[in-house]
Design an enzyme around this catalytic site. Structure first.
Site, PDB file in Angstrom:
ATOM      1  CB  THR A  18      -0.934   0.048   1.226  1.00 13.12           C
ATOM      2  OG1 THR A  18      -0.141   0.174   2.423  1.00 13.12           O
ATOM      3  CG2 THR A  18      -1.804  -1.179   1.307  1.00 13.12           C
ATOM      4  CB  CYS A  19       0.461   4.470  -1.593  1.00 12.81           C
ATOM      5  SG  CYS A  19       1.374   5.993  -1.837  1.00 12.81           S
ATOM      6  CG  ASP A  20      -0.828   4.520   5.050  1.00 11.05           C
ATOM      7  OD1 ASP A  20      -0.064   4.602   6.043  1.00 11.05           O
ATOM      8  OD2 ASP A  20      -1.948   5.040   5.022  1.00 11.05           O
TER       9      ASP A  20
END
Length: 642
Positions: free
Chosen positions: A502-504
């Protein structure tokens, strides 16, 4: 291969990952270094090799990540809980029965509920609902007229009316009153529809549990009636000639109770209250002790939030003998016992399997650090620390950190070139790696040097979303075992933490089980080019399966349902494959019109064809590619390590 690596054994792997400690008899490490599963407690010598499961999944074209469900484990857990209660009741001379329920909020998946109901049929094992949609589900699936349906949660007229419909259908549906206004509403509706409800009263317990869910009990608990409200409820039912409808007392002190002493306290208080209510004239028949039967996630058998200091046998014995003793002292009949042990039933049956698709290693940069004429003094100073093993590790570390900081400031001011900064950065990590490799027992005690192990640990990128498949690890710090599924006969030589795709920055696992303790990272094997490295996240059957969100639009995983069977190759077969969400599905969930999206992309491609920037055949291929991606998985398509 080093002598230490050659001497690595399966027992060493077991000590490191603790599979048997948290595996509850279902999981272990086989002689070939693969995780193996013994899913049927009645056939403990029948094993399934995880490598064979993965091979069959690959043959079926199933992409990682995936959820694997061992339905025999579900059945085993239902049987173990019910038979433990039955055997203990018989041994104790207890005069009531055990009629447990499965709370579907723990895992509402239809296949899970169906399997539990089928396994629980001989025991009259029922269901619990905590919302209107859950009530609709349990009405359809709990057809056993001798099994209970317990209705918890806050209720409106539709919820209560549906419960009364269940009574019309001859079901044992017990409405547990959480607040006094629900009782008033239920009495009014029962008279309107001319049917007697089965009523339960939930008590706010004075005993407080410990851990993450301790707020479920005590005076400030969200649900339940005070002692005064319980007495008022009794008087209210008398006034409306409905006291005979009062069937059950319910209490709940929290999920995942880690300390058996809290169970004992709760049983003493709950049984005493039950007895006093019966003595006051309430015709109660059931005592519902709620949930809380814990899972030993970390295998430590302690009172930490992720463990428990008792066995299922001890838990059941404390319930049965505790209630019996109080009721005998108060001279009231033994109630039928109800528990709502959803976590204990479902946790072990499900695991998430995925592959490692990459590695982030701050010290692995391949950059030329050869001496160049006229290089800056900071570059020369850092180079002098490379290979300087005669320096004390603390002094060497301090110098490296100082040079790195000075270089950073110089680069911001334009004094250092980008190549010089790259050299300093490369040499800095090389020096830290050399320091760590040379640490001895004395220097390892220095805090900054001790922390080098975490500083130098790689990040393995797992093809999954923490927010979708392990929400509790992010939200409340729940510990879930993570183990390589193969190569366990090899010594793991790399310390890593697991990050998702994820982009987190929160998309990572922060705690790991290692040698019967908890670590910030975990040893795993070096990735081998061209070979997949599958890992498993275990004990995800409770809550994790149903709590995931759509962060980054990663949808539900493909599910693989497995049953054991002696006559099948590998002692198992894949009974069902449930495809995961496609990109199209998750986009539509977020109210995107994917037909419109495809149309607009095709329109843009056609425009480039008309301008002569794309050939018609090429435009058709790009259009097909976009539509194929819409229909495909939201996760990465890597089959092997890139």
């Amino acid at each position: 291969m080093s002598q230490e690596t050659q001497n690595w054994t399966i027992d060493d792997a077991e000590d490191l990952y603790g599979v048997k400690r948290w595996g509850a008899g279902y999981f272990s490490i086989g002689e070939h270094g693969n995780i193996q599963i013994s899913p049927n407690h009645r056939k403990p010598d029948v094993y399934i090799d995880m490598a064979e499961v993965l091979a069959e999944m690959e043959a079926e074209g199933i992409q990682f990540p995936a959820v694997i469900r061992f339905h025999d484990i579900l059945r085993s857990q239902v049987e173990i809980l019910n038979e433990t209660f039955r055997d203990t009741i018989e041994t104790a001379g207890y005069e009531g029965e055990y009629v447990g329920v499965y709370p579907i909020k723990v895992n509402q998946m239809r296949e899970v509920v169906e399997e539990i109901m089928d396994a629980g049929e001989p025991y009259n094992y029922g269901l619990e609902a905590g919302s209107k949609p859950e009530l609709m589900a349990v009405m359809a699936y709990n057809e056993n007229p001798d099994a209970l349906t317990i209705l918890n949660g806050y209720k409106d007229e539709d919820y209560l009316t549906m419960a009364l419909l269940g009574r019309h259908l001859g079901r044992k549906m017990i409405v547990v009153v959480e607040k006094f206004s629900e009782l008033e509403m239920l009495v009014r509706l029962s008279k309107k529809y001319k049917v007697d409800p089965m009523i339960g009263l939930r008590s706010k317990m004075m005993v407080r549990s410990t851990g993450k869910w301790s707020s479920s009990s005590g005076d400030r608990a969200k649900f339940g009636l005070s002692i005064a409200e319980i007495v008022n409820a009794m008087e209210y039912l008398k006034q409306h000639d409905m006291l005979h409808c009062a069937k059950l007392l319910h209490f709940h002190i929290g999920s995942q109770i880690s300390d058996i002493r809290k169970v004992k306290e709760a049983i003493t208080e709950g049984a005493r209250l039950y007895a006093k209510m019966v003595q006051m004239g309430m015709p109660l028949e059931y005592l519902d002790i709620g949930g809380g039967l814990g899972i030993d996630y970390d295998g430590s058998s302690t009172t930490t939030d992720s463990s428990r200091n008792y066995s299922t046998d001890e838990y059941v014995a404390d319930v049965v003998y505790g209630v019996k003793q109080i009721c005998d002292l108060e001279k009231v009949a033994h109630p039928n016992l109800v528990s709502e042990s959803g976590r204990a039933i479902t946790a072990h049956h499900s695991l998430v399997v995925t592959n490692v698709v990459g590695e982030i290693n701050p010290g692995a940069t391949d950059f030329d650090i050869t001496v160049e004429e006229g290089e800056h003094v900071l570059v020369s100073n850092m180079r002098e620390l490379v290979g300087a093993n005669d320096l004390h590790p603390q002094e060497r570390f301090n110098d490296a950190a100082a040079y790195k900081q000075s270089a950073y400031e110089a680069f911001k001011l334009g004094i250092l070139s980008i190549r010089e900064m790259a050299k300093i950065d490369t040499m800095y990590w090389l020096v830290l790696t050399e320091i760590h490799q040379k640490l001895d027992e004395e220097t390892r005690q220095i805090q900054e040097l001790e922390e080098l192990e975490d500083t130098l640990a790689s990040q393995y990128l797992a093809n999954m979303s923490i927010f979708q498949s392990a929400a509790d690890t992010w939200a409340i710090g729940q510990l879930l075992p993570i183990v390589p599924l193969t190569r366990l006969h090899e010594k793991p030589e790399v310390r890593v933490s697991i990050a998702d795709i994820t982009c987190d920055s929160d998309g990572k696992i922060g705690k790991y089980i290692e040698n019967n303790s908890i670590s910030d990272n975990i040893p795993m094997h070096r990735l081998q080019r061209g070979e997949s490295y599958p890992i498993g996240m275990f004990l995800t059957g409770a809550y994790q399966d149903v709590m995931g969100d759509m962060h980054n639009l990663f949808g539900r995983l493909t599910e693989v349902h497995i049953f054991s069977h002696d006559d099948e190759p590998g002692a198992f077969y894949i009974e069902e494959i449930v495809p995961g969400h496609s990109a199209e599905k998750v986009l539509e969930t977020m109210q995107y019109n994917t037909d419109y999206m495809a149309k607009m992309v095709k329109k843009a491609i056609d425009k480039q064809i008309r301008k002569g920037n794309l050939a018609p055949r090429e435009g058709v291929r790009w259009t097909d590619f976009y539509e194929r991606c819409l229909a495909g998985s939201t996760y990465l398509r890597y089959d092997k390590k890139a």
